[in-house]
Enzyme design. Structure first.
Site, PDB file in Angstrom:
ATOM      1  N   LYS A  72       1.981  -3.864   6.556  1.00  0.00           N
ATOM      2  CA  LYS A  72       2.396  -3.830   5.138  1.00  0.00           C
ATOM      3  C   LYS A  72       3.904  -3.584   5.050  1.00  0.00           C
ATOM      4  O   LYS A  72       4.611  -4.230   4.264  1.00  0.00           O
ATOM      5  CB  LYS A  72       1.636  -2.725   4.383  1.00  0.00           C
ATOM      6  N   TYR A 112      -2.081  -1.299  10.803  1.00  0.00           N
ATOM      7  CA  TYR A 112      -2.333  -1.860   9.465  1.00  0.00           C
ATOM      8  C   TYR A 112      -1.170  -1.519   8.537  1.00  0.00           C
ATOM      9  O   TYR A 112      -0.597  -2.381   7.861  1.00  0.00           O
ATOM     10  CB  TYR A 112      -3.662  -1.320   8.904  1.00  0.00           C
ATOM     11  N   SER A 130       0.831  -1.203   0.000  1.00  0.00           N
ATOM     12  CA  SER A 130       0.000   0.000   0.000  1.00  0.00           C
ATOM     13  C   SER A 130       0.864   1.251   0.000  1.00  0.00           C
ATOM     14  O   SER A 130       1.953   1.273   0.598  1.00  0.00           O
ATOM     15  CB  SER A 130      -0.868  -0.004   1.262  1.00  0.00           C
TER      16      SER A 130
HETATM   17  C1  UD1 Z   1      -6.938   4.796   3.655  1.00  0.00           C
HETATM   18  C2  UD1 Z   1      -5.847   4.460   4.633  1.00  0.00           C
HETATM   19  C3  UD1 Z   1      -4.757   3.729   3.916  1.00  0.00           C
HETATM   20  C4  UD1 Z   1      -5.303   2.492   3.247  1.00  0.00           C
HETATM   21  C5  UD1 Z   1      -6.448   2.865   2.329  1.00  0.00           C
HETATM   22  C6  UD1 Z   1      -7.104   1.599   1.843  1.00  0.00           C
HETATM   23  C7  UD1 Z   1      -5.932   6.142   6.401  1.00  0.00           C
HETATM   24  C8  UD1 Z   1      -5.211   7.276   7.046  1.00  0.00           C
HETATM   25  N1  UD1 Z   1      -5.349   5.640   5.303  1.00  0.00           N
HETATM   26  O1  UD1 Z   1      -6.407   5.701   2.682  1.00  0.00           O
HETATM   27  O2  UD1 Z   1      -3.769   3.361   4.850  1.00  0.00           O
HETATM   28  O3  UD1 Z   1      -4.289   1.857   2.515  1.00  0.00           O
HETATM   29  O4  UD1 Z   1      -7.412   3.637   3.025  1.00  0.00           O
HETATM   30  O5  UD1 Z   1      -8.060   1.869   0.892  1.00  0.00           O
HETATM   31  O6  UD1 Z   1      -6.957   5.725   6.844  1.00  0.00           O
HETATM   32  N2  UD1 Z   1     -12.955  10.948   3.217  1.00  0.00           N
HETATM   33  C9  UD1 Z   1     -14.036  11.764   3.520  1.00  0.00           C
HETATM   34  N3  UD1 Z   1     -15.154  11.183   4.059  1.00  0.00           N
HETATM   35  C10 UD1 Z   1     -15.239   9.831   4.321  1.00  0.00           C
HETATM   36  C11 UD1 Z   1     -14.128   9.016   4.010  1.00  0.00           C
HETATM   37  C12 UD1 Z   1     -12.988   9.611   3.462  1.00  0.00           C
HETATM   38  O7  UD1 Z   1     -14.008  12.971   3.298  1.00  0.00           O
HETATM   39  O8  UD1 Z   1     -16.285   9.378   4.833  1.00  0.00           O
HETATM   40  C13 UD1 Z   1     -11.753  11.555   2.583  1.00  0.00           C
HETATM   41  C14 UD1 Z   1     -10.475  11.400   3.390  1.00  0.00           C
HETATM   42  O9  UD1 Z   1     -10.325  12.437   4.304  1.00  0.00           O
HETATM   43  C15 UD1 Z   1      -9.428  11.395   2.261  1.00  0.00           C
HETATM   44  C16 UD1 Z   1     -10.152  10.761   1.074  1.00  0.00           C
HETATM   45  O10 UD1 Z   1     -11.543  10.886   1.370  1.00  0.00           O
HETATM   46  O11 UD1 Z   1      -9.087  12.720   1.903  1.00  0.00           O
HETATM   47  C17 UD1 Z   1      -9.822   9.293   0.868  1.00  0.00           C
HETATM   48  O12 UD1 Z   1     -10.031   8.590   2.103  1.00  0.00           O
HETATM   49  P1  UD1 Z   1     -10.032   6.978   2.157  1.00  0.00           P
HETATM   50  O13 UD1 Z   1     -10.898   6.444   1.087  1.00  0.00           O
HETATM   51  O14 UD1 Z   1     -10.332   6.586   3.561  1.00  0.00           O
HETATM   52  O15 UD1 Z   1      -8.539   6.572   1.768  1.00  0.00           O
HETATM   53  P2  UD1 Z   1      -7.135   7.057   2.406  1.00  0.00           P
HETATM   54  O16 UD1 Z   1      -7.305   7.780   3.681  1.00  0.00           O
HETATM   55  O17 UD1 Z   1      -6.378   7.748   1.321  1.00  0.00           O
END
Ligand code: UD1
Length: 338
Positions: free
Chosen positions: A153, A149, A124
């Site tokens: 990795k 997690y 990842s």
């Molecule tokens: C997350 C994990 C990462 C993992 C990946 C797997 C964290 C810090 N990182 O990545 O380690 O490998 O998932 O898919 O958790 N967001 C919202 N609202 C939501 C959910 C997300 O605004 O309800 C935003 C987040 O702030 C971020 C973006 O969407 O800016 C992507 O979030 P997400 O899909 O959770 O992925 P990552 O955080 O990049």
């Protein structure tokens, strides 16, 4: 090639299984269904029109793994199996380390005992940590992970790299995924998280079909064009095809390689939500909420190494990702358990 897919019934494993068969390979799945469903394997079989060998077993079960390797002469293994919920890993660190490391060690020992020396690992971009600059390149030093997690990795990458030092005949391809979303265009297989999703796209999809009320956008004061977080979203079918290329590469390679699988383009949370609403003609109500602890402003991949070594690059765009996700979600509003 005959290829073992650990965790092959999961989101990325199931799509990879389809693409391996499309490319003429013979995948065999081992999965304990702890976070997946046998229904996804039936759906794979429907897409490809043939049966897929399946073992229901835990990858840390040495006896079961020995039997699987005795019964099949594998050319390569793709190791997807593992626990993957970031928040849960913070509250249950021992379970995450025990599960993700035990499965990997048992798998590698079984491979070693059976003379199977080629492995592609589901790593990842989280392993990079919060780098001061984008895009993320494979030669950047890891700045540490923010949760157990991510550390599993990181540790698994080190375990596998160690194997190539101890036995130079081993080939290890460490695929660092950016943000896999989307679904197979048939709408038969896709992402089916248990409980309330943590990741953006599954949450958006559930809001769109009315399973959840509204999306919280975590922060709009990041130093990005619209203030919301920027990520490199990649279509799961492109990602799956990257695995096919990685197996081909491993077949003629020894040593270890870290390879990014991303598109090289960053999109913000609002870019994704607006595209989803536009291409699917559906409303996704959202509110702006505080930043989520541990989140970074922006990351995206430099995908040039994947192109140079594997001859692979992503072909699908954000609209395809949004369309295909919504198709799966609307055809399966309760996932595989409808
Ligand atoms: C997350 C994990 C990462 C993992 C990946 C797997 C964290 C810090 N990182 O990545 O380690 O490998 O998932 O898919 O958790 N967001 C919202 N609202 C939501 C959910 C997300 O605004 O309800 C935003 C987040 O702030 C971020 C973006 O969407 O800016 C992507 O979030 P997400 O899909 O959770 O992925 P990552 O955080 O990049």
């Amino acid at each position: 090639m005959k290829i073992l897919l650990t965790g092959g019934a999961g989101f990325i494993g199931s799509h990879t299984c389809v693409e391996l068969i499309n490319a003429g390979h013979t995948p065999v799945i081992v999965d304990n269904f702890i976070n997946s469903s046998a229904e996804s394997v039936r759906r794979i079989e429907k897409i490809v029109g043939r049966s897929v060998p399946l073992y229901e077993a835990d990858v840390s079960d040495r006896e079961a793994m020995n039997r699987i390797f005795d019964e099949n002469a594998f050319d390569c293994v793709i190791h997807f199996a593992g626990l993957k919920a970031v928040g849960e890993s913070v509250s249950q660190p021992l379970r995450y380390y025990r599960n993700n490391l035990d499965t990997t060690l048992t798998l590698c020992e079984t491979m070693q005992a059976h003379g199977v020396k080629k492995i592609v690992f589901s790593s990842s971009a989280t392993v990079y940590g919060n780098q001061p600059e984008v895009p993320y390149r494979e030669d950047m030093q890891s700045l540490g992970c923010t949760n157990p997690y991510g550390w599993t990795k990181y540790m698994i990458e080190k375990i596998l790299e160690g194997q190539t030092v101890a036995d130079p005949e081993w080939s290890v391809v460490l695929l660092r995924y950016f943000n896999p979303i989307g679904a197979h265009e048939s709408g038969l297989i896709g992402e089916d998280p248990s409980g309330i999703p943590n990741n953006l796209m599954p949450y958006v999809a559930k809001v769109a079909v009315g399973e959840l009320k509204q999306l919280s956008v975590f922060g709009n004061d990041y130093p990005t064009p619209d203030g919301t977080g920027v990520r490199d979203y990649i279509h799961v079918v492109d990602l799956a095809r990257g695995h096919v290329k990685a197996c081909d590469y491993a077949a003629g390679h020894t040593g270890s390689e870290i390879i990014n699988l991303g598109t090289g383009h960053g999109y913000s949370v609002l870019d994704l939500v607006n595209t989803f609403m536009k291409v699917n003609n559906v409303n996704v109500p959202y509110v702006i909420a505080p930043r989520r602890p541990g989140d970074i402003a922006e990351n995206y991949a430099d995908p040039s190494k994947a192109k140079a070594l594997l001859g692979w690059e992503a072909e699908k765009n954000l609209e395809d990702m949004c369309r295909d996700t919504y198709r799966f979600q609307s055809q399966n509003p309760k996932g595989y358990h409808t």
